[in-house]
Write an enzyme that holds these catalytic residues in place. Structure first.
Site, PDB file in Angstrom:
ATOM      1  N   PHE A 155       0.956  -1.233   0.189  1.00 46.68           N
ATOM      2  CA  PHE A 155       0.038   0.020   0.085  1.00 46.68           C
ATOM      3  C   PHE A 155       0.758   1.189   0.004  1.00 46.68           C
ATOM      4  CE2 PHE A 155       1.033   0.057   4.473  1.00 46.68           C
ATOM      5  CZ  PHE A 155       1.100   1.199   4.923  1.00 46.68           C
ATOM      6  N   LYS A 179      -1.354  -7.588  -9.418  1.00 46.29           N
ATOM      7  CA  LYS A 179      -2.205  -7.508  -8.193  1.00 46.29           C
ATOM      8  C   LYS A 179      -1.861  -6.268  -7.131  1.00 46.29           C
ATOM      9  CE  LYS A 179      -2.819  -8.507  -4.152  1.00 46.29           C
ATOM     10  NZ  LYS A 179      -3.477  -7.521  -3.444  1.00 46.29           N
ATOM     11  N   GLU A 182      -4.864  -3.846  -1.925  1.00 42.91           N
ATOM     12  CA  GLU A 182      -6.370  -3.648  -1.936  1.00 42.91           C
ATOM     13  C   GLU A 182      -6.558  -2.461  -1.252  1.00 42.91           C
ATOM     14  OE1 GLU A 182      -4.575  -5.705  -0.432  1.00 42.91           O
ATOM     15  OE2 GLU A 182      -5.307  -6.748   1.110  1.00 42.91           O
ATOM     16  N   SER A 232       5.252  -6.808   3.318  1.00 44.26           N
ATOM     17  CA  SER A 232       5.943  -7.298   4.404  1.00 44.26           C
ATOM     18  C   SER A 232       6.580  -8.476   4.411  1.00 44.26           C
ATOM     19  CB  SER A 232       4.713  -7.304   5.665  1.00 44.26           C
ATOM     20  OG  SER A 232       4.090  -8.506   5.025  1.00 44.26           O
ATOM     21  N   CYS A 287       9.363   1.919   3.266  1.00 43.62           N
ATOM     22  CA  CYS A 287      10.321   0.844   3.715  1.00 43.62           C
ATOM     23  C   CYS A 287      11.675   1.524   3.948  1.00 43.62           C
ATOM     24  CB  CYS A 287      10.311  -0.307   2.486  1.00 43.62           C
ATOM     25  SG  CYS A 287      10.916   0.280   0.853  1.00 43.62           S
ATOM     26  N   GLU A 387       8.651  -3.877  13.060  1.00 44.94           N
ATOM     27  CA  GLU A 387       8.801  -2.780  12.151  1.00 44.94           C
ATOM     28  C   GLU A 387       7.502  -2.110  12.514  1.00 44.94           C
ATOM     29  OE1 GLU A 387       7.876  -3.830   7.881  1.00 44.94           O
ATOM     30  OE2 GLU A 387       8.909  -1.893   7.256  1.00 44.94           O
TER      31      GLU A 387
HETATM   32  P1  NAD Z   1       1.523  -6.529   3.273  1.00 45.09           P
HETATM   33  O1  NAD Z   1       2.746  -7.630   3.187  1.00 45.09           O
HETATM   34  O2  NAD Z   1       0.585  -6.562   4.196  1.00 45.09           O
HETATM   35  O3  NAD Z   1       0.866  -6.553   1.566  1.00 45.09           O
HETATM   36  C1  NAD Z   1       1.503  -6.655   0.294  1.00 45.09           C
HETATM   37  C2  NAD Z   1       0.608  -7.441  -0.642  1.00 45.09           C
HETATM   38  O4  NAD Z   1       0.424  -8.811   0.177  1.00 45.09           O
HETATM   39  C3  NAD Z   1      -0.470  -7.093  -0.795  1.00 45.09           C
HETATM   40  O5  NAD Z   1      -0.807  -6.857  -2.232  1.00 45.09           O
HETATM   41  C4  NAD Z   1      -1.677  -7.720  -0.015  1.00 45.09           C
HETATM   42  O6  NAD Z   1      -2.875  -7.679  -0.676  1.00 45.09           O
HETATM   43  C5  NAD Z   1      -1.032  -8.847  -0.090  1.00 45.09           C
HETATM   44  N1  NAD Z   1      -1.282  -9.807   1.081  1.00 45.09           N
HETATM   45  C6  NAD Z   1      -1.725  -9.175   2.553  1.00 45.09           C
HETATM   46  N2  NAD Z   1      -1.938 -10.432   3.491  1.00 45.09           N
HETATM   47  C7  NAD Z   1      -1.612 -11.359   2.632  1.00 45.09           C
HETATM   48  C8  NAD Z   1      -1.894 -12.865   3.159  1.00 45.09           C
HETATM   49  N3  NAD Z   1      -2.132 -13.200   4.078  1.00 45.09           N
HETATM   50  N4  NAD Z   1      -1.602 -13.707   2.191  1.00 45.09           N
HETATM   51  C9  NAD Z   1      -1.187 -13.354   0.778  1.00 45.09           C
HETATM   52  N5  NAD Z   1      -1.196 -12.107   0.449  1.00 45.09           N
HETATM   53  C10 NAD Z   1      -1.442 -10.964   1.391  1.00 45.09           C
HETATM   54  O7  NAD Z   1       2.256  -5.179   2.878  1.00 45.09           O
HETATM   55  P2  NAD Z   1       1.823  -3.705   3.174  1.00 45.09           P
HETATM   56  O8  NAD Z   1       1.488  -3.553   4.690  1.00 45.09           O
HETATM   57  O9  NAD Z   1       0.837  -3.293   1.984  1.00 45.09           O
HETATM   58  O10 NAD Z   1       2.965  -2.636   2.898  1.00 45.09           O
HETATM   59  C11 NAD Z   1       3.940  -2.501   4.054  1.00 45.09           C
HETATM   60  C12 NAD Z   1       5.250  -3.575   4.071  1.00 45.09           C
HETATM   61  O11 NAD Z   1       5.813  -3.435   2.945  1.00 45.09           O
HETATM   62  C13 NAD Z   1       6.147  -3.077   5.007  1.00 45.09           C
HETATM   63  O12 NAD Z   1       6.663  -4.310   5.871  1.00 45.09           O
HETATM   64  C14 NAD Z   1       7.420  -2.338   4.197  1.00 45.09           C
HETATM   65  O13 NAD Z   1       8.618  -2.536   4.675  1.00 45.09           O
HETATM   66  C15 NAD Z   1       7.320  -3.317   2.923  1.00 45.09           C
HETATM   67  N6  NAD Z   1       7.868  -2.685   1.944  1.00 45.09           N
HETATM   68  C16 NAD Z   1       9.090  -3.134   1.465  1.00 45.09           C
HETATM   69  C17 NAD Z   1       9.739  -2.633   0.244  1.00 45.09           C
HETATM   70  C18 NAD Z   1      11.076  -2.896   0.083  1.00 45.09           C
HETATM   71  O14 NAD Z   1      11.437  -2.704  -1.067  1.00 45.09           O
HETATM   72  N7  NAD Z   1      11.765  -3.776   0.771  1.00 45.09           N
HETATM   73  C19 NAD Z   1       9.040  -1.514  -0.316  1.00 45.09           C
HETATM   74  C20 NAD Z   1       7.877  -1.094   0.050  1.00 45.09           C
HETATM   75  C21 NAD Z   1       7.182  -1.560   1.103  1.00 45.09           C
END
Ligand code: NAD
Length: 503
Positions: A155, A179, A182, A232, A287, A387
C-alpha cells in the site's frame, strides 16, 4: 466486506478491457484523512483471475516477437502521459493513501524514472557474442522473455512499486498480471489505463484485485513463470516459499528496520534536518524510513535538538498546504502503532516526544499521529524488534562506530542504512563492514535511481535479483546460448568427431 452499492467500483483489466467484477466480495477504499469511502474494490473470482492469466498467455505469443523499437516507443509515449497526468495521479494517491501531495508526486516520479529507463530497452536487453570460439564457430547469447510474469504490491507506494514491475517486465517482452494493494488500488488502475493509452496491446498488461486468494493463485498458477513481490516479511516469505515450490522465479522485497548513525563530527543542522525528514516523512510508512537512530559518543547530547526539530513538523491532511505528515493509511494501522507505543513505554523506553492524538482542525476523524520519539531503546524491546511503520523513531546510544555497526548487522533486516559524518575514513569503514542493501553516506534515504537495482540484505530480501536496473533484465529474461557454425559447401568433410572438443 460489504456488497456493492452506488459507490464507484474499481475495475479489473483483462484482455485490454476494463471489466466490472461479478464477485460478491468487496472492500471499501477509505480516505484516511476523512474516513470518506471513495470507491469499492472487488476481490476477483477464480474465473476472473484465470481469465487474466489466459489473456496474458495468449498475448505473449505475439508480444514476445514485437520489435524492440515498437516496445521502446510505447514507453516513450507512456512517460509523456504520466507527466501530463502527474497532478491527477497525485490527487488520487493522496486521497486513498494519505501522503502529502508533493510526496505523492514524488511517488509517481520515482516510478516514472523506471518507465523512462524501460524506454531504453534496446540498450539493456543485449546479449554477448564471442567470435571464433573454435574454427568457424561463434557463440552468442539471447536474453529472451519468460512468458507471463506477475507482481504483487504493497500500500505504501501505490504508484512507484507497480511501476518498478510491469514496465521492465513488458519492455523485455513478457506479459504481466498485476495485483495491487487492496487498500489503495485506484492510482495503480489509472496508471494501467494510461499504459493502455500509450499503446500497450490488449492482454499484455492485466490487473486483478484481491487479497490472499489472489496472491496464492499467482504463486500456484502453472502459466505464471516469475513473481515479483514487495511488502511485509510475513507475506513475502510465504510468497517466496509457495511460488518457488511451484517452480517459479521469485524476488521478494520485504520489511525493514533502517538505522541511521550520527557521529559527533557530523554537520549538525544538515544532519538533523535530513534525519527528521527520513524518520517522519510519509508518516514513517516508507520501507526506507529511518526508524532507528544511533547516537555515537558526544552526539548523544543532540537528543533535545532532535526532539525540538521534530516538534516543528506539521500534521495535517495531505491535500493541505505546508503539511509535513499526512495520516497513516487505516484505522487499524493507527491502532497497531498506538499499541506498539504502549508496549515501548511498558518495556521501559523513555517517551521523549509523544505524538499520539494530535488535534487536526477540520479532519477530526483522520488517522493522525505526530512524530514520536523514544530514547533509551534497547535491542530486546518490541519497538526495536518490530517494524512499526509509523512516525515513531527509536533512539539508541552507543560509544563507538564499531558498536553501532555490530548492532545493525545483528538486526534481522538489512534494507537501508545511513551514516552521518565528516570523516571519509569512518564512512569508508562503514561502507565496508555494514551488511545492508542500500547504504547512505550523509544521504538519509538511499534509494537507487533506475540504472542501479534496488536491493536488500538478510531478512529484507529473498531471491537473487532486485527490481529495476540491470538485475531486473536478468530476472525477466532467460539466457539462451547459441553456438553456431556454417559449413562451407566447397570444403571437404573431415573425419567423424567423437570428442566433445571443437577445434
Ligand atoms: P503486506 O505484506 O501486508 O501486503 C503486500 C501485498 O500482499 C498486498 O498486495 C496484499 O494484498 C498481500 N497480502 C496481504 N496479506 C496477505 C496474506 N495473508 N496472504 C497473501 N497475500 C497477502 O504489506 P503492506 O502493509 O501493504 O506494505 C508495507 C510493508 O511493505 C512493510 O513491511 C514495508 O517495509 C514493506 N515494503 C518493502 C519494500 C522493499 O522494497 N523492501 C518497499 C515497500 C514496502
Amino acid at each position: 466486506m460489504s456488497q456493492p452499492n452506488t459507490l464507484p467500483t474499481v475495475k479489473l483489466l483483462i484482455g485490454g478491457e476494463l471489466v466490472e467484477s461479478t464477485t460478491r466480495e468487496w472492500r471499501d477504499i477509505v480516505n484516511p484523512a476523512t474516513q470518506e469511502i471513495l470507491a469499492r474494490v472487488p476481490f476477483a473470482t477464480e474465473a476472473e483471475m484465470n481469465a487474466a492469466v489466459a489473456s496474458a498467455k495468449e498475448a505473449f505469443k505475439t508480444w514476445r516477437k514485437t520489435p524492440i523499437g515498437v516496445r521502446s516507443r510505447i514507453f516513450l509515449k507512456y512517460q509523456q502521459l504520466i507527466r501530463e497526468h502527474m497532478k491527477e495521479l497525485a490527487a488520487i494517491l493522496t486521497a486513498e493513501q494519505g501522503k502529502t501531495l508533493p510526496d505523492a508526486e514524488g511517488d509517481v516520479f520515482r516510478g516514472l524514472e523506471v518507465v523512462e529507463h524501460a524506454a531504453g530497452i534496446g540498450n539493456l536487453q543485449l546479449g554477448e557474442l564471442a567470435n571464433n570460439v573454435a574454427t568457424g564457430v561463434d557463440t552468442y547469447t539471447l536474453l529472451q522473455p519468460l512468458g507471463v510474469c506477475a507482481g504483487i504490491t504493497p500500500f505504501n507506494f501505490p504508484a512507484m512499486i507497480p511501476l518498478w514491475m510491469f514496465p521492465m517486465a513488458i519492455a523485455t517482452g513478457n506479459t504481466f498480471v498485476l495485483k495491487p494493494s487492496e487498500q489503495d488500488p485506484m492510482v495503480t488502475m489509472r496508471l494501467a489505463e494510461l499504459a493502455m493509452e500509450a499503446g500497450v496491446p490488449p492482454g499484455v498488461l492485466n490487473v486483478i484485485h484481491g487479497g490472499a486468494d489472489a496472491v496464492n493463485m499467482i504463486c500456484d498458477h502453472p502459466d505464471i513463470k516469475a513473481v515479483s513481490f514487495v511488502g511485509s516479511t510475513r507475506v513475502g516469505t510465504h510468497v517466496y516459499n509457495r511460488a518457488s515450490q511451484a517452480g517459479k522465479r521469485v524476488q521478494c522485497m520485504m520489511g525493514a528496520k533502517n538505522h541511521g548513525i550520527i557521529l559527533p563530527d557530523a554537520h549538525k543542522e544538515q544532519t538533523l534536518n535530513n534525519l527528521v525528514g527520513a524518520a517522519f516523512g510519509a508518516a514513517g510508512q516508507r520501507c526506507m524510513a529511518l526508524s532507528v537512530l544511533i547516537l555515537v559518543g558526544e552526539a548523544q547530547s543532540w537528543l533535545p535538538d532532535l526532539v525540538a526539530k521534530a516538534k516543528t513538523l506539521k500534521v495535517n491532511a495531505g491535500v493541505e498546504d505546508a503539511t509535513d505528515l499526512g495520516p497513516v493509511v487505516s484505522c487499524s494501522a493507527l491502532e497497531r502503532i498506538h499499541s506498539l507505543i504502549e508496549r515501548g513505554v511498558a518495556e521501559g523506553a523513555e517517551l521523549a516526544l509523544d505524538g499520539r492524538k494530535p488535534q487536526v482542525a477540520g479532519y477530526e476523524k483522520g488517522n493522525f499521529i505526530a512524530p514520536t520519539i523514544f530514547s533509551g531503546v534497547t535491542a530486546e524491546m518490541s519497538i526495536y524488534r518490530e517494524e512499526i511503520f509509523g512516525p515513531v523513531l527509536c533512539v539508541m546510544q552507543v560509544d563507538s562506530l564499531d558498536e553501532a555497526i555490530a548492532l545493525i548487522n545483528a538486526n534481522p533486516n538489512g534494507n537501508g542504512t545511513a551514516l552521518f559524518t565528516r570523516s571519509g575514513a569512518a564512512a569508508r569503514h562503514f561502507q565496508e563492514e555494514i551488511d545492508v542493501g542500500q547504504v547512505g553516506i550523509n544521504v538519509p534515504i538511499p534509494v537507487p535511481v533506475p540504472m542501479f537495482s534496488f536491493t536488500g540484505s538478510r531478512g529484507s530480501k529473498l531471491g537473487d535479483l532486485g527490481p529495476y536496473g540491470k538485475q531486473v533484465v536478468q530476472f525477466y529474461t532467460q539466457t539462451k546460448t547459441v553456438i553456431q557454425r556454417w559449413f562451407d559447401e566447397n570444403e571437404v568433410g573431415g573425419p567423424v568427431n567423437t570428442t566433445i572438443n571443437l577445434k
